[in-house]
Design a protein around this motif. Structure first.
Motif, PDB file in Angstrom:
ATOM      1  N   GLU A  53       0.827  -1.199   0.000  1.00 55.99           N
ATOM      2  CA  GLU A  53       0.000   0.000   0.000  1.00 55.99           C
ATOM      3  C   GLU A  53       0.868   1.258   0.000  1.00 55.99           C
ATOM      4  O   GLU A  53       0.599   2.224  -0.736  1.00 55.99           O
ATOM      5  CB  GLU A  53      -0.915   0.004   1.224  1.00 55.99           C
ATOM      6  CG  GLU A  53      -1.960  -1.111   1.232  1.00 55.99           C
ATOM      7  CD  GLU A  53      -2.728  -1.148   2.538  1.00 55.99           C
ATOM      8  OE1 GLU A  53      -2.501  -0.262   3.379  1.00 55.99           O
ATOM      9  OE2 GLU A  53      -3.549  -2.060   2.723  1.00 55.99           O
ATOM     10  N   ALA A  54       1.928   1.237   0.831  1.00 58.35           N
ATOM     11  CA  ALA A  54       2.769   2.429   0.943  1.00 58.35           C
ATOM     12  C   ALA A  54       3.553   2.676  -0.337  1.00 58.35           C
ATOM     13  O   ALA A  54       3.586   3.805  -0.859  1.00 58.35           O
ATOM     14  CB  ALA A  54       3.712   2.275   2.129  1.00 58.35           C
ATOM     15  N   LEU A  55       4.199   1.631  -0.864  1.00 57.58           N
ATOM     16  CA  LEU A  55       4.993   1.821  -2.073  1.00 57.58           C
ATOM     17  C   LEU A  55       4.112   2.200  -3.257  1.00 57.58           C
ATOM     18  O   LEU A  55       4.513   3.003  -4.108  1.00 57.58           O
ATOM     19  CB  LEU A  55       5.776   0.549  -2.378  1.00 57.58           C
ATOM     20  CG  LEU A  55       6.838   0.152  -1.342  1.00 57.58           C
ATOM     21  CD1 LEU A  55       7.526  -1.137  -1.756  1.00 57.58           C
ATOM     22  CD2 LEU A  55       7.859   1.266  -1.149  1.00 57.58           C
ATOM     23  N   GLY A  56       2.885   1.637  -3.310  1.00 53.27           N
ATOM     24  CA  GLY A  56       1.983   2.028  -4.378  1.00 53.27           C
ATOM     25  C   GLY A  56       1.623   3.498  -4.308  1.00 53.27           C
ATOM     26  O   GLY A  56       1.609   4.200  -5.328  1.00 53.27           O
ATOM     27  N   ALA A  57       1.336   3.983  -3.084  1.00 56.94           N
ATOM     28  CA  ALA A  57       0.976   5.394  -2.931  1.00 56.94           C
ATOM     29  C   ALA A  57       2.155   6.307  -3.230  1.00 56.94           C
ATOM     30  O   ALA A  57       2.013   7.339  -3.908  1.00 56.94           O
ATOM     31  CB  ALA A  57       0.454   5.645  -1.517  1.00 56.94           C
ATOM     32  N   LEU A  58       3.343   5.950  -2.739  1.00 60.90           N
ATOM     33  CA  LEU A  58       4.519   6.788  -2.964  1.00 60.90           C
ATOM     34  C   LEU A  58       4.924   6.787  -4.429  1.00 60.90           C
ATOM     35  O   LEU A  58       5.318   7.829  -4.976  1.00 60.90           O
ATOM     36  CB  LEU A  58       5.672   6.305  -2.084  1.00 60.90           C
ATOM     37  CG  LEU A  58       5.489   6.482  -0.573  1.00 60.90           C
ATOM     38  CD1 LEU A  58       6.625   5.819   0.181  1.00 60.90           C
ATOM     39  CD2 LEU A  58       5.392   7.960  -0.205  1.00 60.90           C
ATOM     40  N   GLY A  63       9.791  -1.585 -10.043  1.00 59.34           N
ATOM     41  CA  GLY A  63       8.764  -2.047 -10.952  1.00 59.34           C
ATOM     42  C   GLY A  63       7.535  -1.159 -10.974  1.00 59.34           C
ATOM     43  O   GLY A  63       6.940  -0.921 -12.042  1.00 59.34           O
ATOM     44  N   LEU A  64       7.132  -0.655  -9.821  1.00 57.29           N
ATOM     45  CA  LEU A  64       5.964   0.225  -9.764  1.00 57.29           C
ATOM     46  C   LEU A  64       6.214   1.521 -10.523  1.00 57.29           C
ATOM     47  O   LEU A  64       5.340   2.007 -11.258  1.00 57.29           O
ATOM     48  CB  LEU A  64       5.614   0.518  -8.306  1.00 57.29           C
ATOM     49  CG  LEU A  64       4.908  -0.600  -7.536  1.00 57.29           C
ATOM     50  CD1 LEU A  64       4.884  -0.283  -6.047  1.00 57.29           C
ATOM     51  CD2 LEU A  64       3.493  -0.792  -8.060  1.00 57.29           C
ATOM     52  N   LEU A  65       7.396   2.103 -10.338  1.00 55.31           N
ATOM     53  CA  LEU A  65       7.692   3.351 -11.036  1.00 55.31           C
ATOM     54  C   LEU A  65       7.747   3.138 -12.545  1.00 55.31           C
ATOM     55  O   LEU A  65       7.254   3.970 -13.328  1.00 55.31           O
ATOM     56  CB  LEU A  65       9.010   3.925 -10.519  1.00 55.31           C
ATOM     57  CG  LEU A  65       8.979   4.466  -9.087  1.00 55.31           C
ATOM     58  CD1 LEU A  65      10.375   4.839  -8.619  1.00 55.31           C
ATOM     59  CD2 LEU A  65       8.049   5.669  -8.984  1.00 55.31           C
ATOM     60  N   LYS A  66       8.310   2.026 -12.976  1.00 56.95           N
ATOM     61  CA  LYS A  66       8.333   1.749 -14.416  1.00 56.95           C
ATOM     62  C   LYS A  66       6.918   1.518 -14.954  1.00 56.95           C
ATOM     63  O   LYS A  66       6.584   1.927 -16.054  1.00 56.95           O
ATOM     64  CB  LYS A  66       9.212   0.529 -14.692  1.00 56.95           C
ATOM     65  CG  LYS A  66      10.698   0.782 -14.588  1.00 56.95           C
ATOM     66  CD  LYS A  66      11.500  -0.254 -15.368  1.00 56.95           C
ATOM     67  CE  LYS A  66      11.298  -0.075 -16.860  1.00 56.95           C
ATOM     68  NZ  LYS A  66      12.165  -0.980 -17.663  1.00 56.95           N
ATOM     69  N   ALA A  67       6.102   0.835 -14.149  1.00 48.05           N
ATOM     70  CA  ALA A  67       4.729   0.592 -14.590  1.00 48.05           C
ATOM     71  C   ALA A  67       3.962   1.894 -14.729  1.00 48.05           C
ATOM     72  O   ALA A  67       3.204   2.092 -15.699  1.00 48.05           O
ATOM     73  CB  ALA A  67       4.029  -0.343 -13.609  1.00 48.05           C
TER      74      ALA A  67
END
Length: 1052
Positions: free
Chosen positions: A119-124, A180-184
């Motif tokens: 949840e935190a990494l997704g929000a950040l 991976g989240l930032l690239k996505a």
């Protein structure tokens, strides 16, 4: 080395290097072995020997990697020593335990923590990857312009540059998930603006992200790099380093001293970013050629321990590289507490005097409580019964990352103290305050290390040894009624690493109406802690300074492994001269061990009979009892009361030896009992010379061999007695060992860990036999045996053996808000093309991250665990318990290594609680309470529910010690000797697992389960296989030897 060109010459050089190791020339050995490996990088024995050299130098990370390389080569090469592969594997895991974060695997595989991090990494990531204003404006003007702007600066959030992130510490998947989240996000933004039909995530944006993963040792760096490679992250996008890159050091030297005016640290740092000071620091970093960071994640500081100094140090390292507005994770931390009443928690910190007096027949242990009582202890309170007397309340004002970044001295550089007013919600005596940490990872996303029952978690606490609490003991123990208001004084000291909570009896306003209280009530929040002026004292008994309230168990909970070394291992007589800081040196479990009533009763009865037997063997001769690992002298005093002329105890922990002197004096046994602060290997028997009268055991004490022996401390206290009478002495130049007057006729000891070999009982008793005990000496316990049963637990195997962590990703994969706002030519506000790209990226991450972790980390997983198997819901026994090995400690010579096996009858899957009911400290049968608190219901598995057809994946084993007339002390599951956790059960994972045979089929075929045990680096290693009765073809035959430990095997 340049002339070495053939294998024979290289083998000779390896032997020369190994001989240098045996002579203690470690540096020379490293040079020789390193030279061999430059010529022959696949020389298995050279890698193994170099690992031992690094180990002797204390470099556990390099030693672990050398052993890993040796194991890898040994598994694929012929001609290596037969036992090199298993020994290399064992050594690499044992060395890694000294380097990797404690309980790293259960923490990595905790689904609750993974969800919070996701949840935190997704929000950040969404916040950081929000498109810059030029990109948004261009998208509104025209799709083509929007596509160009998005492709140029997607995810950068500023000026079309790459996003740069640093993750510090931890062995989890945060760095890989964040990348991976930032690239996505970047690929989805580009797809929404330009190519909604594109399916390839990597084709959308070439390289929008650069992640630096900073580790503190070479082993973690290597494992991180392996995980990154297994995930397919390009080297240009992720740098895995041991320590900050050199550019960071250059930037750190640049001027960056400006601070943001009026920075108060309030608000969420995750959204507020950093202030003007970081703008200057970012400019300095840019001037030094170091790209500024857009986000900094201090993953390594998030845990049960309040690691403020480490957090501040990590921020200080990152500060020169932070860009203006950089995001910080975690953004804030807080310490929460709750008043509790608990006899169990009290028994973990003080001796129950009535029990001890009754079980030992009159010994007064009051001085031990005075000297060894500690203000705080770390443990997992869910394992004990307790009652909360208040709602949870904050103990400290929230500590923000911004505060630690801009003014760390306000937290770590001074002692801070304030009062907290708590309202009781239940009647009872306040024994302690249970405290725990909580961290805000992103705005509104908190991770808590509260007890499971307070968090509402459904998974068993025994599977989460990384979640533990700090119990702050209240010496006054005030009685409370509902509505009563209690004042607590909270002190933060030790550079921000020590918290002390005390009952403030002098705050008279507490008894008045709430409006009369000077300090704030917890319901209205805590005021900022005011720093104390220099020279103002801490609460009584707590010294001021970085070392105040030092405790050996700050870094762990549950079943902790010992404490700090008690100063230099000097050879001083333990007098009753104690210091206030001595209590910080005792082993964490020692006080609870003294409350093990069965242990005390068994030793007393056994010692009384053994003393009588030894005296009967030699009527009229003075009898000497040697107590090995004497602790507070309990066994020595029992021997003296049973009739021994002299009992001498050796104890290497200074605080325990000092306490032994005090309690011995308090019980009037100073003439008969002496405690020496020394390891048993440094004891010698004094030779009798012609001009020396025969030694009289009844009139001699303990004195180290030294020209001017120093006392344990400078001044005695009222509860202790100083007695400088020597045991024996010789010239200072002869030897530095402590001398006994004669060989002992009885040796008493208790150096069993949960694994009976873990405290070196075999080599220690062998040395005692050879050097200190009479040829016909008795030993108590006289023997011990290892009992085991085949078992299965899928939950335990999934959490603590098989590496398959839940990825720290958002539970759902919503389309980023920026993408939804941007829309796209594919129609619809959500941008179907962007949504598909984003979801594909997260699905790919969810597949890759667990597999990457398994590939890199599985070889490093410990092959055993120590825990309470009654608290594992799906644990079942699959065979009858069998005594696998029995060792007679009086046999000569005593084997220093062994192999043994026994056949056990298979049985239907049976929960351990069905066979072994849980017993309380007094031996009474209790309901199984997997969580703390008397109101919690039992959680278990009904007989026959779990396991079923499949395989056995573990062996559960424990030990039993023979105390003669006192019976056997057993650490079987549920026994009263395991109630407080100083002993518990061992679980040995099977690799490979053993396929199950139905009991009926096994009976028809005459099959039995052969359970095997062998000594491996002072640990028991178990195995299991199916055999037919009388089949001796198994490799696990009964065998005892003088320690075939493999080539250069050494304990970390």
């Amino acid at each position: 080395m340049n002339n070495l060109t053939n294998a024979d010459a290289l083998d000779v050089m390896v032997q020369i290097g190994r001989q240098a190791l045996e002579r203690g020339k470690v540096d020379q050995a490293r040079t020789i072995l390193g030279g061999v490996l430059t010529k022959a990088p696949n020389h298995t024995l050279a890698w193994f020997s170099l690992g031992r050299a690094h180990l002797l130098k204390g470099s556990h990370d390099h030693a672990a990697m050398c052993y890993s390389r040796a194991a890898s080569l040994a598994s694929s090469q012929r001609g290596a020593p037969a036992n090199l592969l298993p020994v290399a594997k064992d050594n690499m895991v044992l060395c890694a335990e000294k380097v990797l974060p404690r309980d790293w695997l259960p923490e990595l595989q905790d689904p609750h923590l993974a969800q919070r991090w996701g949840e935190a990494l997704g929000a950040l990531a969404a916040q950081l990857a929000a498109p810059s204003e030029p990109a948004a404006a261009a998208a509104a003007a025209s799709p083509a312009a929007g596509a160009a702007a998005a492709t140029e600066g997607a995810g950068a959030g500023a000026a079309g540059r790459q996003l740069r992130v640093a993750v510090c510490g931890g062995i989890g998947l945060q760095a890989l998930a964040l990348h991976g989240l930032l690239k996505a996000h970047a690929a989805a933004a580009a797809a929404a603006a330009a190519a909604p039909a594109a399916a390839d995530v990597a084709a959308a944006v070439p390289a929008p992200v650069s992640v630096t993963w900073v580790h503190g040792d070479e082993l973690c760096r290597t494992l991180g790099a392996q995980m990154a490679a297994a995930t397919g992250v390009p080297a240009a996008e992720m740098e895995v380093v041991n320590g900050w890159p050199a550019g960071a050091a250059a930037a750190a030297a640049a001027p960056a001293t400006a601070a943001a005016d009026g920075a108060s640290g309030e608000g969420s740092q995750g959204s507020a970013g950093v202030g003007a000071a970081e703008a200057v620091a970012g400019a300095a970093a840019a001037a030094a050629g170091v790209p500024p960071l857009d986000m900094f994640v201090a993953a390594g500081v998030v845990g049960s321990r309040l690691a403020l100094p480490e957090w501040a140090a990590a921020l200080a390292q990152a500060r020169p590289r932070l860009a203006p507005g950089a995001l910080l994770c975690p953004s804030r931390a807080r310490l929460v507490g709750a008043l509790a009443a608990s006899e169990d928690l009290r028994a973990m910190n003080e001796v129950q005097l009535d029990w001890m007096r009754e079980d030992s027949r009159g010994l007064d242990y009051g001085p031990v409580n005075e000297l060894l009582w500690r203000p705080a202890r770390s443990m997992q309170v869910s394992a004990f019964r307790y009652a909360l007397l208040s709602e949870p309340f904050p103990l400290l004002p929230d500590i923000t990352a911004r505060e630690l970044l801009e003014a760390p001295h306000t937290v770590t550089g001074r002692v801070r103290r304030h009062d907290v007013i708590v309202t009781a919600t239940r009647s009872g005596r306040a024994d302690c305050v249970i405290t725990w940490t909580e961290y805000e990872l992103a705005p509104g996303v908190w991770v808590s290390y509260a007890p499971h029952e307070l968090q509402g978690r459904c998974d068993p606490p025994v599977l989460c040894p990384h979640v533990w609490q700090r119990v702050q003991y209240l010496s006054a123990r005030p009685a409370l009624e509902p509505g009563a208001r209690l004042a607590l004084q909270v002190t933060l000291s030790g550079g921000g690493s020590e918290v002390r909570v005390e009952y403030d009896e002098d705050l008279s306003a507490v008894q008045g109406p709430p409006s009369a209280v000077a300090t704030a009530d917890v319901s209205s929040g805590l005021p900022p802690g005011e720093p104390l002026p220099e020279g103002e004292l801490l609460p009584a008994g707590e010294p001021l300074g970085r070392d105040s309230s030092s405790s050996s168990d700050d870094d762990g909970g549950g079943n902790e492994e010992g404490g700090a070394a008690a100063g230099e291992a000097g050879k001083q007589e333990a007098t009753g001269q104690a210091t206030g800081s001595g209590s910080g040196l005792i082993l964490p479990y020692h006080m609870s061990m003294l409350n093990d009533r069965i242990r005390t009763q068994s030793y007393r009865a056994g010692i009384e009979a053994a003393v009588a037997e030894a005296k009967a063997r030699h009527p009229g001769a003075p009898m000497l009892v040697l107590d090995v690992g004497s602790g507070t002298g309990l066994l020595s005093m029992m021997a003296a009361r049973a009739g021994a002329d002299k009992a001498i105890g050796c104890e290497r922990e200074l605080a325990l030896a000092v306490a032994a002197g005090a309690v011995t004096a308090a019980n009037g046994l100073s003439d008969a009992v002496r405690s020496v602060q020394v390891h048993s290997k440094d004891l010698r028997v004094a030779p009798e010379t012609p001009d020396q009268p025969p030694s009289n055991a009844a009139g001699q004490g303990a004195q180290p061999e030294a020209a001017d022996p120093a006392p344990a401390s400078s001044a005695p206290t009222s509860s202790t007695l100083t007695n400088p009478t020597p045991i024996a002495s010789s010239s200072p130049s002869a030897s530095s060992a402590v001398l006994l007057p004669r060989r002992a006729g009885l040796v008493v000891h208790e150096i069993f860990g949960t694994d009976p070999l873990s405290e070196h009982i075999l080599p220690t008793m062998a040395q005692v036999q050879d050097s200190l005990a009479a040829p016909d000496a008795l030993f108590l316990p006289s023997a011990f045996r290892i009992v085991a049963a085949l078992a299965r637990s899928d939950m335990l195997h999934a959490r603590m053996r098989a590496v398959r962590p839940p990825p720290p990703l958002p539970a759902l994969a919503p389309v980023p808000a920026a993408v939804a706002e941007a829309g796209g030519p594919s129609g619809g506000p959500a941008g179907p093309g962007a949504e598909r790209v984003f979801r594909q990226a997260l699905e790919r991450l969810a597949r890759l991250l667990p597999a990457a972790a398994a590939a890199a980390l599985q070889p490093w997983v410990p092959w055993k665990a120590e825990l309470d198997v009654l608290r594992v819901p799906d644990m079942v026994l699959l065979s009858e318990p069998a005594a696998v090995a029995a060792l007679d400690l009086g046999s000569r010579p005593l084997p220093r290594a062994f192999r043994a096996a026994a056949d056990a009858e298979p049985c239907a899957p049976t929960p351990p609680a069905v066979r072994f009911p849980r017993c309380g400290p007094t031996g009474d049968v209790l309901p199984d309470l997997p969580y703390g608190g008397p109101d919690q219901g039992a959680v278990g598995v009904a007989e026959g529910e779990a396991a079923g057809p499949g395989s056995a994946n573990c062996v559960v084993y424990w030990f039993e010690a023979d105390c003669g007339s006192g019976g056997w002390i057993s650490t079987q599951p549920g026994s009263s000797s395991t109630y407080y956790g100083h002993w518990t059960s061992n679980v040995q994972f099977l690799d490979p697992v053993l396929p199950l045979v139905a009991p009926a089929v096994a009976a028809a075929g005459g099959l039995m389960v052969r359970l095997a045990a062998e000594c491996v680096v002072d640990r028991v290693r178990m195995g299991a296989e199916w055999v037919q009765p009388g089949d001796d073809s198994s490799s696990s035959e009964d065998e005892a030897g003088e320690g075939d430990e493999g080539p250069g095997q050494a304990e970390p």
